[in-house]
Each structure stands twice: as structure tokens, then as C-alpha cells.
Design an enzyme around this catalytic site. Structure first.
Site, PDB file in Angstrom:
ATOM      1  N   HIS A 136      -8.246   2.683  14.220  1.00  0.00           N
ATOM      2  CA  HIS A 136      -8.431   1.936  13.259  1.00  0.00           C
ATOM      3  C   HIS A 136      -8.302   0.634  14.633  1.00  0.00           C
ATOM      4  CE1 HIS A 136      -6.096   3.573  10.642  1.00  0.00           C
ATOM      5  NE2 HIS A 136      -7.708   3.982  10.099  1.00  0.00           N
TER       6      HIS A 136
HETATM    7  S1  FES Z   1      -5.080   0.989  13.447  1.00  0.00           S
HETATM    8 FE1  FES Z   1      -4.524   1.887  12.823  1.00  0.00          FE
HETATM    9  S2  FES Z   1      -2.964   3.051  12.957  1.00  0.00           S
HETATM   10 FE2  FES Z   1      -3.288   2.319  14.256  1.00  0.00          FE
END
Ligand code: FES
Length: 175
Positions: A136
């Protein structure tokens, strides 16, 4: 043309394969490899001893400790300097670099993103010279501190000691 990042990644993969067996760097890789691990009692061992003598400056390996991946990075003077300079930057989870390392040359952190647990990519992949979690988009710096993205905390530093100049021991012995 091979970029510096690609070279770092290749060195990382070679070291990982040669020293501790293949441990993936992608978000989904660790659970898959973990399922191939030999036995629960081996994974449950309290400590992992690592020979760091062959890890040259700028290189990083991933080792398993209690079933979790741990990054061991032999930091360059530039990476150390960048981490120290950034001590004064705005942080989501403020910690000084000095409080996160026993020896500035070596960064030892759990390779588990504090957002939802993916394994971040090797050093040099993130916007702050550190580690990118591709799941993410969390960026950790050269001290493993979260600098951008949804992860709420820095990469945790496990308990570790130096047995001697070339041996790192992660974890505490039981009994
Ligand atoms: S940014 Fe979501 S698990 Fe690493």
C-alpha cells in the site's frame, strides 16, 4: 543498462540465496516460503545466530527468526549520515537513529510492514533511501522509520547482541 537499484537487488538476492536460503522480497513471498520451512520446533527457536563477516558495506540479507523475516543491513556511511540527518525531520513515529542501532554500521529490523504485515522490499527502494512496502506504499528510511504511507509505526528492532565481531545473535536464549 543495469541501475544501482537493480545491482543492489541482485546482490541482495544472491546473498539471501547463498547464506540463508531463498526468502522472497515481495509482499506475498514470505508466507509462501514460510510454508516450506522445515519444522515448527526450528521456527520456534529463541535465537538465530548470523555470520555477518561476509556482508559487505551496502549489502543486506534476510534471515528467519522465530518464523519472521529480519533484515540485516550493513549500512554505508551515506546511509548512516542520511538516517542521522533525518533525526530532525517530521516523523510519524519519532525515534532517533542512535536509539535503533547498537552499531551504526548495522541496521537490524523485523521485515514486517507495520501496516498489514507485508515484507518490504530491500534497501534503496523507498523514497527516503530505505525500504518500500509495495502493498500500500509505505516508505521506511535507512533507519527503518516510517516516513510516508499508511504504516503507523517504524519497523520493529528485535532484541539482538553481538557474540563477537562477526556474529550477530537475534533473540534471547531461553533457560
Ligand atoms: S503498506 Fe500496507 S502492508 Fe505495507
Amino acid at each position: 543498462m543495469v541501475t544501482e537499484h537493480e545491482e543492489n537487488r541482485r546482490d541482495f538476492l544472491l546473498l539471501t540465496t547463498g547464506l540463508v536460503g531463498a526468502v522472497g522480497v515481495g509482499g506475498a513471498a514470505w508466507p509462501f516460503i514460510k510454508s516450506m520451512s522445515p519444522s515448527a520446533d526450528v521456527l520456534a527457536q529463541a535465537t538465530t545466530e548470523v555470520d555477518i563477516s561476509s556482508i559487505s558495506e551496502g549489502q543486506m540479507i534476510t534471515v528467519p527468526w522465530q518464523g519472521k523475516p529480519v533484515f540485516i543491513l550493513h549500512r554505508t556511511p551515506e546511509q548512516i549520515e542520511r538516517a542521522r540527518t533525518d533525526d530532525n525531520a517530521s516523523m510519524l513515529d519519532p525515534e532517533s537513529d542512535a536509539s535503533r542501532v547498537k552499531n551504526p554500521e548495522w541496521l537490524v529490523v523485523l521485515a514486517i510492514c507495520t501496516h498489514l504485515g507485508c515484507v518490504p522490499q530491500p534497501v534503496g527502494t523507498g523514497d527516503y533511501g530505505g525500504f518500500l512496502c509495495p502493498c500500500h506504499g509505505s516508505h521506511y528510511d535507512t533507519s527503518g522509520r516510517i516516513r510516508q504511507g499508511p504504516a503507523p509505526e517504524n519497523l520493529p528492532v528485535p532484541y539482538y547482541t553481538y557474540k563477537d565481531d562477526s556474529t550477530l545473535v537475534i533473540g534471547k536464549a531461553v533457560g
